[in-house]
Design a protein around this motif. Sequence first.
Motif, short mmCIF file in Angstrom:
data_model
loop_
_atom_site.label_atom_id
_atom_site.label_comp_id
_atom_site.label_asym_id
_atom_site.label_seq_id
_atom_site.Cartn_x
_atom_site.Cartn_y
_atom_site.Cartn_z
N LYS A 129 -38.96 -12.99 6.66
CA LYS A 129 -40.37 -13.18 6.86
C LYS A 129 -41.07 -12.60 5.54
O LYS A 129 -40.92 -11.72 4.70
N MET B 216 -49.53 -13.52 10.24
CA MET B 216 -48.20 -14.07 9.82
C MET B 216 -47.32 -14.05 11.09
O MET B 216 -47.86 -13.44 11.87
N ASP B 217 -46.42 -14.87 11.24
CA ASP B 217 -45.55 -14.75 12.38
C ASP B 217 -45.00 -13.40 12.55
O ASP B 217 -44.31 -13.11 11.54
N TYR C 182 -49.19 -9.87 18.34
CA TYR C 182 -50.58 -10.40 18.77
C TYR C 182 -50.81 -10.56 20.13
O TYR C 182 -51.51 -11.01 20.65
N ASP D 248 -54.28 -17.69 7.74
CA ASP D 248 -53.77 -17.33 9.02
C ASP D 248 -52.59 -18.61 8.84
O ASP D 248 -52.73 -19.61 8.62
N ARG E 111 -49.54 -18.45 10.38
CA ARG E 111 -48.55 -18.67 11.70
C ARG E 111 -48.35 -20.05 11.87
O ARG E 111 -49.16 -20.79 12.01
N HIS E 112 -46.97 -20.09 12.32
CA HIS E 112 -46.72 -21.31 12.99
C HIS E 112 -46.88 -21.52 14.37
O HIS E 112 -47.04 -22.65 15.04
N ASN E 113 -46.76 -20.38 15.06
CA ASN E 113 -47.04 -20.43 16.42
C ASN E 113 -48.35 -19.70 16.65
O ASN E 113 -48.41 -18.54 16.91
N LYS E 114 -49.70 -20.28 16.84
CA LYS E 114 -50.73 -19.76 16.84
C LYS E 114 -51.22 -19.41 18.33
O LYS E 114 -50.81 -20.54 19.28
#
Length: 205
Positions: free
Chosen positions: A2, A79-80, A105, A200, A202-205
């Motif tokens: 990470k 971040m994720d 989140y 932002d 993040r891969h999965n928002k």
Amino acid sequence: MKLANVIIVLILCLCFGCKDKPENKEVIDFIKDIDITHGIADDELDTSRKQPIFNVDVSLNGKKVDFTQLSTKENVVFMDAGLNIKLVNKNKNVCMLNFISDDLYTTIPNSFTFQSVNLPMNQQLISERKRSHIQVYIPETNTNKDVKILYTGEAIIQKLTEDEIEITFQGKARTPGETEPEKLYDFEGHINIQDYNIYDIRHNK
């Protein structure tokens, strides 16, 4: 691996590596100038924001640290499972906050009672343990003694949206490399920032 973990490790390696060096220019320059957005494309920065509002109240042993006239550029990275915040004022006082949690989140409020500084160094890159890292750098005497890191206590994310972040923390801080239990500092803060610039990634928002 990470990105949030990597950032924490870079900070801690430099801080704790200078235990016996009262003046370490590399550490000083790194903490003052660290760019938490290094390597992030400009098109990932959301600049379509209102005028930022920053209210930062941080104190050590009851004495407030000056965080007025803050820079409003490149403050927040999503971040994720990670959140990074960098706050720098006109005198180069720095407050760095980092949080790692799979429910970062989705759970509000979110309490963090384990601090990254208590992990063995060889676990800093690979551990996915829920944790926070909060530190201030106050360049008054130009030595690593100006760095204080939350050692024990609790940090709580009270709000976390793309428009507002609110964080409170309270506990004991120590200087990097200091091991004597009596040399701890009361450390607390309340941070509320609104309409900040966001990276932002993040891969999965």
